[in-house]
Design a protein around this motif. Structure first.
Motif, PDB file in Angstrom:
ATOM      1  N   LEU A  89     -16.857  -2.313   2.014  1.00 47.98           N
ATOM      2  CA  LEU A  89     -15.552  -1.685   1.817  1.00 47.98           C
ATOM      3  C   LEU A  89     -15.688  -0.275   1.280  1.00 47.98           C
ATOM      4  O   LEU A  89     -14.928   0.626   1.628  1.00 47.98           O
ATOM      5  CB  LEU A  89     -14.704  -2.524   0.853  1.00 47.98           C
ATOM      6  CG  LEU A  89     -14.287  -3.890   1.368  1.00 47.98           C
ATOM      7  CD1 LEU A  89     -13.403  -4.549   0.345  1.00 47.98           C
ATOM      8  CD2 LEU A  89     -13.562  -3.777   2.669  1.00 47.98           C
ATOM      9  N   TRP A 106     -10.558  -0.595  -5.099  1.00 52.91           N
ATOM     10  CA  TRP A 106     -11.032  -1.926  -5.437  1.00 52.91           C
ATOM     11  C   TRP A 106     -12.518  -2.056  -5.245  1.00 52.91           C
ATOM     12  O   TRP A 106     -13.195  -2.699  -6.056  1.00 52.91           O
ATOM     13  CB  TRP A 106     -10.298  -2.961  -4.583  1.00 52.91           C
ATOM     14  CG  TRP A 106     -10.637  -4.322  -5.017  1.00 52.91           C
ATOM     15  CD1 TRP A 106     -10.097  -5.003  -6.048  1.00 52.91           C
ATOM     16  CD2 TRP A 106     -11.645  -5.156  -4.464  1.00 52.91           C
ATOM     17  NE1 TRP A 106     -10.689  -6.227  -6.175  1.00 52.91           N
ATOM     18  CE2 TRP A 106     -11.644  -6.340  -5.222  1.00 52.91           C
ATOM     19  CE3 TRP A 106     -12.551  -5.034  -3.422  1.00 52.91           C
ATOM     20  CZ2 TRP A 106     -12.506  -7.387  -4.948  1.00 52.91           C
ATOM     21  CZ3 TRP A 106     -13.411  -6.075  -3.151  1.00 52.91           C
ATOM     22  CH2 TRP A 106     -13.385  -7.228  -3.909  1.00 52.91           C
ATOM     23  N   PHE A 136      -6.341   1.720  -1.309  1.00 53.55           N
ATOM     24  CA  PHE A 136      -6.565   0.516  -2.109  1.00 53.55           C
ATOM     25  C   PHE A 136      -7.999   0.050  -1.996  1.00 53.55           C
ATOM     26  O   PHE A 136      -8.637  -0.338  -2.978  1.00 53.55           O
ATOM     27  CB  PHE A 136      -5.614  -0.596  -1.673  1.00 53.55           C
ATOM     28  CG  PHE A 136      -6.004  -1.913  -2.236  1.00 53.55           C
ATOM     29  CD1 PHE A 136      -6.739  -2.814  -1.492  1.00 53.55           C
ATOM     30  CD2 PHE A 136      -5.720  -2.216  -3.543  1.00 53.55           C
ATOM     31  CE1 PHE A 136      -7.138  -4.016  -2.037  1.00 53.55           C
ATOM     32  CE2 PHE A 136      -6.116  -3.406  -4.094  1.00 53.55           C
ATOM     33  CZ  PHE A 136      -6.840  -4.315  -3.336  1.00 53.55           C
ATOM     34  N   MET A 137      -8.547   0.083  -0.752  1.00 55.20           N
ATOM     35  CA  MET A 137      -9.924  -0.385  -0.548  1.00 55.20           C
ATOM     36  C   MET A 137     -10.895   0.451  -1.355  1.00 55.20           C
ATOM     37  O   MET A 137     -11.861  -0.057  -1.913  1.00 55.20           O
ATOM     38  CB  MET A 137     -10.299  -0.270   0.935  1.00 55.20           C
ATOM     39  CG  MET A 137      -9.928  -1.482   1.736  1.00 55.20           C
ATOM     40  SD  MET A 137     -10.007  -1.192   3.486  1.00 55.20           S
ATOM     41  CE  MET A 137     -11.652  -0.635   3.696  1.00 55.20           C
TER      42      MET A 137
END
Lengths: 403, 174
Positions: free
Chosen positions: A101, A154, A150-151
């Motif tokens: 990610l 996180w 968001f990726m």
């Protein structure tokens, strides 16, 4: 030779046909697609490079200093020096980070913003993908970038990155609503989601607004309000100052970008600047007449030059706003969007409906009345809501440094 | 030179089913959520394959742009610790009942498809209907207006409920 087919307007098509002639007939779709991709990457890649140096020079001049002036004449080769720096930096990935990610997030941001360029009409015949639902495609391609933010936050396995990614996400979805609501009046007046149709409804051939203004949507009462709402929301959507809380250095180091270094950091900024250019392009298309010249006499200059001038003017305004305004806090941001921009955008749709239904009011006095009613429908709620929101605060006082 | 429509459909179906299978079988919840997002993209590609442009872009804006945020916020705000899991996940009875449910659904769908005799249809009817964005708009504002109004009412109720849930409890001074 009419304006539509003049040699300046159609020479990109002539180049494309000349290149396609080298290949068999059934590969023409592939070759023309690749040519368009190469053209967009070249033009907007170089544009990104020179926007970075233009931003630093303009910010410098606004702050009474020269800006970068060492590399090349007037510092114009600075982006190439920055590229070398970004490429040769060590790519640090935290040990506990989610590697897939962490790698994918910058790629998805750049991919999403590059896909937005496919539907913007750059000239009279220059639309890469002439979709019937072009405007919807633009916002769909932009929706991917929010997921990538968001990726990024996180996958860094850093609690500050996660908090910053949540705040960035909240900001992005809050400002997506006024962005979309501001484009609804344009679609209503044009009657179509196709961007070439929206540009053609602002053509100079249909007469001038109020006798002397170009026939752009900007110069109608609902257009001014919609343009301002769209512009402010575009600044927020591309995380620029004064909405750059997610990546402000004194706020949270670099927010969701904290654990990124080297080329991936450069990719994030490439995504942000490409998004800026894409939003400027769409703003010019929707409100400033796209590739249309302001007056019919100026149509000798081809469409893509006008488009480039409008996009350049908008980007200069983005840089100017960055140099001028202070950063907003997260609660000020959210309040501004939900309590101020969204109601104004909704009321603006009502004003645009009134304007659209009264196009047959002819005669000078009726025209003045129409403008007056539409402007009142916009300005009265603006002052009422503004007064309501600022009701508890005292008057603003300024202190200046001693001479 | 372009691959045929069937091959593209099989590729989209593989992407859709593959991402759904992986999403259901991975332990890491965030990875599952992101694979679910890939599944929604595949559904959007399917709509594009079927010439439903508006629906495909609406799918991306609504699902990938908004519902994914809801799913991720919900997953992150309600994190399960490893100690919360008191049952074994892979038991024989669970596997058997899962397979039975899947088989029953498959038989039902296959029976419904073949009952309608699609393969023996008139070739002229095989052309898909092309629906303009304008026709969708006029249908929504005309014959299908109850759907739009009901959705509007539900959205208003949801927003009011969310505002009430999110508002701080104010202590009144007696």
């Amino acid at each position: 030779m009419t304006r539509e087919n003049s040699i300046l307007e159609t020479f990109p098509l002539a180049i494309r046909d000349w290149v396609c002639a080298f290949f068999p007939e059934n590969l023409h779709w592939l070759v023309s697609g690749l040519l368009v991709i190469i053209a967009i990457l070249t033009v907007f890649g170089l544009g990104f490079a020179f926007i970075t140096v233009a931003e630093r020079k303009f910010l410098g001049r606004f702050q009474n200093r020269p800006g970068p002036n060492r590399v090349g004449p007037f510092g114009l080769l600075q982006p190439f020096a920055d590229a070398v720096k970004a490429l040769t930096k060590e790519d640090i990935i935290p040990a506990a980070a989610d590697r897939i990610l962490h790698f994918l997030a910058p790629c998805i941001i750049v991919a999403g913003t590059l896909m937005c360029f496919a539907v913007i009409p750059y000239g009279r015949h220059l639309v890469p993908a002439d979709l019937d639902a072009g405007l919807l495609y633009f916002f769909a391609a932009g929706a991917m970038t929010e997921l990538a933010v968001f990726m990024a936050g996180w996958s860094s396995q850093n609690k500050y990155s996660l908090i910053a990614a949540m705040r960035a996400l909240a900001q992005l979805i809050s400002y997506e609503l006024p962005l979309l609501l501001a484009t609804i009046p344009v679609v209503m007046v044009a009657g179509s989601l196709r961007l070439q149709t929206i540009v053609e409804t602002q053509s100079a051939a249909a007469g001038l607004k109020a006798g002397f203004l170009p026939n752009w949507h900007l110069f109608s009462p609902w257009g001014i309000s919609a343009f301002l709402i769209f512009f402010i929301s575009a600044i927020a959507e591309s995380n620029r100052s004064p909405f750059d809380l997610p990546e402000g250095e004194s706020e949270i180091i670099a927010g969701h970008l904290t654990e990124y270094s080297g080329f991936k950091y450069a990719l994030f900024f490439m995504g942000e600047y490409f998004g800026l250019i894409a939003f400027s392009g769409i703003c010019a298309t929707l409100f400033l007449g796209g590739w249309q010249a302001p007056y019919a006499a100026l149509e000798i200059i081809p469409g893509y030059i006008w488009f480039g001038l409008k996009v350049a003017a908008l980007i200069f305004t983005f840089i100017w706003i960055r140099a001028t305004f202070l950063r907003l806090r997260i609660d000020q941001l959210m309040r501004f969007s939900w309590k101020f921009l969204v109601p104004l955008a909704l009321i603006n749709i009502g004003a645009a409906t009134f304007w659209h239904l009264t196009t047959d009011w002819q005669g000078a006095w009726w025209h003045v009345l129409r403008w007056f009613i539409a402007l009142t429908l916009m300005i009265a709620p603006y002052s009422a809501i503004g007064r309501r929101l600022f009701s508890g605060l005292g008057t603003r006082t300024y202190e200046y440094a001693p001479e | 030179m372009l691959p045929s429509a069937e091959i593209i459909l099989i590729a989209i179906a593989l992407l859709m089913l593959g991402s759904a299978t992986l999403a259901m079988s991975l332990r890491n919840l965030i990875h599952s959520a992101l694979l679910l997002v890939l599944n929604w993209f595949a559904i959007a590609f399917f709509y594009l394959w079927a010439d439903a442009e508006f629906l495909a872009f609406a799918q991306i804006i609504v699902y990938v742009g908004a519902v994914s945020m809801i799913v991720l916020f919900a997953v992150l705000l309600t994190r399960r610790q490893a100690a919360d899991n008191t049952q074994k996940l892979r038991t024989a009875s669970r596997t058997l009942s899962g397979l039975l449910a899947a088989a029953a659904t498959f038989i039902l769908i296959v029976w419904a498809i073949f009952k309608n005799n699609i393969t023996a249809a008139n070739p002229a009817d095989k052309l898909p209907p092309t629906v303009d964005v304008k026709e969708i708009g006029q249908a929504l504002a005309g014959p299908q207006i109850p759907a739009l109004l009901i959705v509007g009412v539900i959205l208003t109720a949801t927003l009011i409920g969310a505002a009430i849930i999110a508002s701080p409890i104010e202590k009144t001074e007696d």
